[in-house]
Design a protein around this motif. Structure first.
Motif, PDB file in Angstrom:
ATOM      1  N   ASN A 120     -12.834  31.097   8.369  1.00 25.69           N
ATOM      2  CA  ASN A 120     -14.099  30.223   7.976  1.00 25.69           C
ATOM      3  C   ASN A 120     -15.384  30.295   7.950  1.00 25.69           C
ATOM      4  O   ASN A 120     -15.887  30.801   6.508  1.00 25.69           O
ATOM      5  CB  ASN A 120     -13.618  29.210   9.026  1.00 25.69           C
ATOM      6  CG  ASN A 120     -12.820  27.881   8.547  1.00 25.69           C
ATOM      7  OD1 ASN A 120     -13.204  27.201   7.588  1.00 25.69           O
ATOM      8  ND2 ASN A 120     -11.466  28.199   8.938  1.00 25.69           N
ATOM      9  N   LEU A 121     -15.871  31.336   9.006  1.00 25.58           N
ATOM     10  CA  LEU A 121     -16.765  32.321   8.684  1.00 25.58           C
ATOM     11  C   LEU A 121     -17.457  33.176   7.740  1.00 25.58           C
ATOM     12  O   LEU A 121     -18.391  33.130   6.974  1.00 25.58           O
ATOM     13  CB  LEU A 121     -17.209  32.557  10.639  1.00 25.58           C
ATOM     14  CG  LEU A 121     -17.632  31.874  11.222  1.00 25.58           C
ATOM     15  CD1 LEU A 121     -17.544  32.622  13.446  1.00 25.58           C
ATOM     16  CD2 LEU A 121     -18.585  31.079  11.553  1.00 25.58           C
ATOM     17  N   LEU A 122     -15.871  34.095   7.537  1.00 19.36           N
ATOM     18  CA  LEU A 122     -16.220  35.299   6.777  1.00 19.36           C
ATOM     19  C   LEU A 122     -16.096  34.888   5.033  1.00 19.36           C
ATOM     20  O   LEU A 122     -16.137  35.714   4.011  1.00 19.36           O
ATOM     21  CB  LEU A 122     -15.197  36.008   6.860  1.00 19.36           C
ATOM     22  CG  LEU A 122     -15.232  36.783   7.947  1.00 19.36           C
ATOM     23  CD1 LEU A 122     -14.125  37.894   8.018  1.00 19.36           C
ATOM     24  CD2 LEU A 122     -16.222  37.893   8.295  1.00 19.36           C
ATOM     25  N   ASP A 171     -23.956  40.114  11.623  1.00 16.20           N
ATOM     26  CA  ASP A 171     -24.138  38.960  12.078  1.00 16.20           C
ATOM     27  C   ASP A 171     -23.214  38.153  11.698  1.00 16.20           C
ATOM     28  O   ASP A 171     -22.961  36.632  12.677  1.00 16.20           O
ATOM     29  CB  ASP A 171     -24.958  39.035   9.827  1.00 16.20           C
ATOM     30  CG  ASP A 171     -26.334  39.525   9.157  1.00 16.20           C
ATOM     31  OD1 ASP A 171     -26.195  39.746  10.356  1.00 16.20           O
ATOM     32  OD2 ASP A 171     -26.042  39.311   8.125  1.00 16.20           O
ATOM     33  N   LEU A 172     -21.835  38.451  11.898  1.00 19.03           N
ATOM     34  CA  LEU A 172     -20.499  37.570  12.830  1.00 19.03           C
ATOM     35  C   LEU A 172     -20.922  37.759  13.857  1.00 19.03           C
ATOM     36  O   LEU A 172     -20.951  36.674  14.362  1.00 19.03           O
ATOM     37  CB  LEU A 172     -19.640  38.255  11.915  1.00 19.03           C
ATOM     38  CG  LEU A 172     -18.213  37.502  12.307  1.00 19.03           C
ATOM     39  CD1 LEU A 172     -18.043  35.834  11.800  1.00 19.03           C
ATOM     40  CD2 LEU A 172     -16.615  37.823  12.103  1.00 19.03           C
ATOM     41  N   GLU A 173     -21.224  38.623  14.675  1.00 16.88           N
ATOM     42  CA  GLU A 173     -21.723  38.337  15.773  1.00 16.88           C
ATOM     43  C   GLU A 173     -22.848  37.719  16.254  1.00 16.88           C
ATOM     44  O   GLU A 173     -22.871  37.328  17.638  1.00 16.88           O
ATOM     45  CB  GLU A 173     -21.604  40.480  16.495  1.00 16.88           C
ATOM     46  CG  GLU A 173     -20.400  41.021  16.231  1.00 16.88           C
ATOM     47  CD  GLU A 173     -19.897  40.336  17.567  1.00 16.88           C
ATOM     48  OE1 GLU A 173     -20.193  39.906  18.734  1.00 16.88           O
ATOM     49  OE2 GLU A 173     -18.613  40.163  16.865  1.00 16.88           O
ATOM     50  N   ALA A 216     -22.651  28.796   6.301  1.00 18.76           N
ATOM     51  CA  ALA A 216     -23.063  28.751   5.296  1.00 18.76           C
ATOM     52  C   ALA A 216     -24.530  29.763   5.611  1.00 18.76           C
ATOM     53  O   ALA A 216     -25.079  30.805   4.526  1.00 18.76           O
ATOM     54  CB  ALA A 216     -24.255  27.589   5.114  1.00 18.76           C
ATOM     55  N   LEU A 217     -24.352  30.237   7.249  1.00 25.06           N
ATOM     56  CA  LEU A 217     -25.433  31.172   7.625  1.00 25.06           C
ATOM     57  C   LEU A 217     -25.261  32.420   7.201  1.00 25.06           C
ATOM     58  O   LEU A 217     -25.903  33.172   7.114  1.00 25.06           O
ATOM     59  CB  LEU A 217     -26.140  31.330   9.421  1.00 25.06           C
ATOM     60  CG  LEU A 217     -26.379  30.154   9.502  1.00 25.06           C
ATOM     61  CD1 LEU A 217     -26.612  29.912  11.244  1.00 25.06           C
ATOM     62  CD2 LEU A 217     -27.858  29.613   9.277  1.00 25.06           C
ATOM     63  N   MET A 218     -23.960  32.362   7.165  1.00 25.59           N
ATOM     64  CA  MET A 218     -23.582  33.635   7.099  1.00 25.59           C
ATOM     65  C   MET A 218     -23.038  33.984   6.057  1.00 25.59           C
ATOM     66  O   MET A 218     -23.752  35.839   5.196  1.00 25.59           O
ATOM     67  CB  MET A 218     -21.985  33.508   7.019  1.00 25.59           C
ATOM     68  CG  MET A 218     -20.856  34.022   8.232  1.00 25.59           C
ATOM     69  SD  MET A 218     -21.640  35.268   9.460  1.00 25.59           S
ATOM     70  CE  MET A 218     -20.676  36.791   8.194  1.00 25.59           C
ATOM     71  N   SER A 219     -24.419  33.705   4.342  1.00 23.50           N
ATOM     72  CA  SER A 219     -24.877  33.948   3.656  1.00 23.50           C
ATOM     73  C   SER A 219     -25.602  34.155   3.346  1.00 23.50           C
ATOM     74  O   SER A 219     -26.710  34.833   2.221  1.00 23.50           O
ATOM     75  CB  SER A 219     -24.219  32.976   2.276  1.00 23.50           C
ATOM     76  OG  SER A 219     -25.495  31.677   2.774  1.00 23.50           O
ATOM     77  N   LYS A 220     -26.870  34.589   4.687  1.00 29.15           N
ATOM     78  CA  LYS A 220     -27.722  34.809   4.756  1.00 29.15           C
ATOM     79  C   LYS A 220     -29.411  34.087   4.126  1.00 29.15           C
ATOM     80  O   LYS A 220     -29.824  34.331   2.995  1.00 29.15           O
ATOM     81  CB  LYS A 220     -28.002  36.164   4.320  1.00 29.15           C
ATOM     82  CG  LYS A 220     -27.335  37.308   5.631  1.00 29.15           C
ATOM     83  CD  LYS A 220     -27.696  38.676   5.453  1.00 29.15           C
ATOM     84  CE  LYS A 220     -29.446  38.834   5.894  1.00 29.15           C
ATOM     85  NZ  LYS A 220     -29.463  38.827   7.456  1.00 29.15           N
ATOM     86  N   PRO A 221     -28.990  33.080   4.033  1.00 33.50           N
ATOM     87  CA  PRO A 221     -29.489  31.789   3.168  1.00 33.50           C
ATOM     88  C   PRO A 221     -31.143  32.120   3.330  1.00 33.50           C
ATOM     89  O   PRO A 221     -31.605  32.065   4.881  1.00 33.50           O
ATOM     90  CB  PRO A 221     -28.718  30.651   3.593  1.00 33.50           C
ATOM     91  CG  PRO A 221     -28.390  30.896   4.506  1.00 33.50           C
ATOM     92  CD  PRO A 221     -28.367  31.917   4.823  1.00 33.50           C
ATOM     93  N   ARG A 222     -31.957  31.569   2.233  1.00 30.70           N
ATOM     94  CA  ARG A 222     -32.869  31.267   2.706  1.00 30.70           C
ATOM     95  C   ARG A 222     -33.650  29.837   2.299  1.00 30.70           C
ATOM     96  O   ARG A 222     -34.202  29.425   3.431  1.00 30.70           O
ATOM     97  CB  ARG A 222     -33.879  32.360   1.577  1.00 30.70           C
ATOM     98  CG  ARG A 222     -34.000  33.780   1.783  1.00 30.70           C
ATOM     99  CD  ARG A 222     -34.531  34.420   0.721  1.00 30.70           C
ATOM    100  NE  ARG A 222     -34.938  34.138  -0.787  1.00 30.70           N
ATOM    101  CZ  ARG A 222     -34.815  34.334  -1.870  1.00 30.70           C
ATOM    102  NH1 ARG A 222     -36.665  34.542  -1.896  1.00 30.70           N
ATOM    103  NH2 ARG A 222     -34.615  34.640  -3.158  1.00 30.70           N
ATOM    104  N   LEU A 223     -33.133  29.168   1.944  1.00 31.74           N
ATOM    105  CA  LEU A 223     -32.933  27.554   1.338  1.00 31.74           C
ATOM    106  C   LEU A 223     -31.419  26.936   2.416  1.00 31.74           C
ATOM    107  O   LEU A 223     -30.316  27.803   1.169  1.00 31.74           O
ATOM    108  CB  LEU A 223     -33.778  27.222   0.701  1.00 31.74           C
ATOM    109  CG  LEU A 223     -33.305  25.527   0.074  1.00 31.74           C
ATOM    110  CD1 LEU A 223     -34.210  25.183   0.918  1.00 31.74           C
ATOM    111  CD2 LEU A 223     -33.687  25.740  -1.506  1.00 31.74           C
ATOM    112  N   LEU A 224     -31.809  26.837   3.505  1.00 30.73           N
ATOM    113  CA  LEU A 224     -30.798  25.812   3.553  1.00 30.73           C
ATOM    114  C   LEU A 224     -30.435  24.496   3.858  1.00 30.73           C
ATOM    115  O   LEU A 224     -31.753  23.570   4.288  1.00 30.73           O
ATOM    116  CB  LEU A 224     -30.161  26.273   5.297  1.00 30.73           C
ATOM    117  CG  LEU A 224     -28.677  25.844   5.678  1.00 30.73           C
ATOM    118  CD1 LEU A 224     -27.640  26.563   5.776  1.00 30.73           C
ATOM    119  CD2 LEU A 224     -29.317  26.120   7.404  1.00 30.73           C
TER     120      LEU A 224
END
Length: 241
Positions: free
Chosen positions: A103-105, A119-121, A154-162
């Motif tokens: 799911n995270l990946l 980033d997963l870590e 969602a954070l795994m996509s490295k968002p600038r706007l969440l």
């Protein structure tokens, strides 16, 4: 010729129709990088539709959307993710038969860099409960754990706007406090700009800097969140008097 936005994000006179029904009309919002912005209002006021328009999941019938000096309302949703816009949808939509790991990946599917494992870590360090259940099926998690999982994804996509759509929905008060603290930590530690849609208006106003009140598809009121917390109309309609 349109001019670029002076803010980090600006939606200008957004309108969205579903068939003949106008879900939002002339909705304009704007904010600078690094802020937490909240959208509050009753069910059906247009909050979720506004987020869907920002992500490209709902097409504008009128208006413009600008992000980091680039007009994006004609850009496909997948490309907006690659630009740094991610949404956590209402209802904790995990892939129930997939593991927490997978799911995270899934959140990193648009990335082409070599830092996904690192980033997963970092996500697992932020969410130790997900590390404990790393190989477990997502559908077996509690509601609060599933919310952590979809935020982590969602954070795994490295968002600038969440964009967060009702992250506290259906959760116990203690878990809601954990979610509120998590939102503040992500904003502080990652520098991520956050737009928070919430039925829990008191929580949303307490952790955001600026807020918009949607009423029947329009912006009915806006202002500094602390000011709206003390506004008599907001108290009566959204904060229980």
């Amino acid at each position: 010729m349109a001019v670029s936005s002076t803010k980090y994000f600006e939606a200008r006179r957004m309108s969205v129709r579903y068939d003949r029904v106008k879900a939002i009309a002339d909705v304009s919002i704007g904010f600078d990088a690094g802020q937490i912005i909240s959208l509050i209002g009753a069910n059906g006021a247009g909050k979720s539709t506004s987020l869907r328009a920002i992500t490209g999941l709902a097409s504008l019938t009128e208006g413009e959307i600008w992000f980091d000096d680039q007009r994006i309302d004609k850009i496909p949703a997948a490309k907006r993710v690659a630009m740094g816009i991610a949404m956590v949808p209402e209802g904790r939509r995990v892939f129930p038969l997939m593991s927490i790991r997978d799911n995270l990946l899934m959140g990193a599917y648009t990335r082409r860099d070599n830092a996904v494992k690192r980033d997963l870590e970092r996500i697992l360090d932020r969410f130790p409960r997900l590390r404990e259940r790393f190989k477990q099926q997502a559908g077996t998690l509690s509601g609060g754990e599933q919310e952590m999982l979809v935020i982590g994804r969602a954070l795994m996509s490295k968002p600038r706007l969440l964009l967060l759509d009702e992250p506290s929905l259906g959760l116990a008060p203690l878990v809601v406090r954990d979610i509120a603290r998590l939102i503040l930590e992500i904003n502080r530690d990652e520098g991520t700009t956050i737009v928070l849609v919430e039925q829990n208006s008191r929580m949303a106003l307490r952790i955001s800097q600026y807020a918009y009140v949607l009423e029947n598809g329009h912006i009915g009121l806006e202002g500094a969140s602390q000011d709206l917390l003390n506004d008599e109309k907001v108290k009566q309609l959204y904060l229980g008097g």
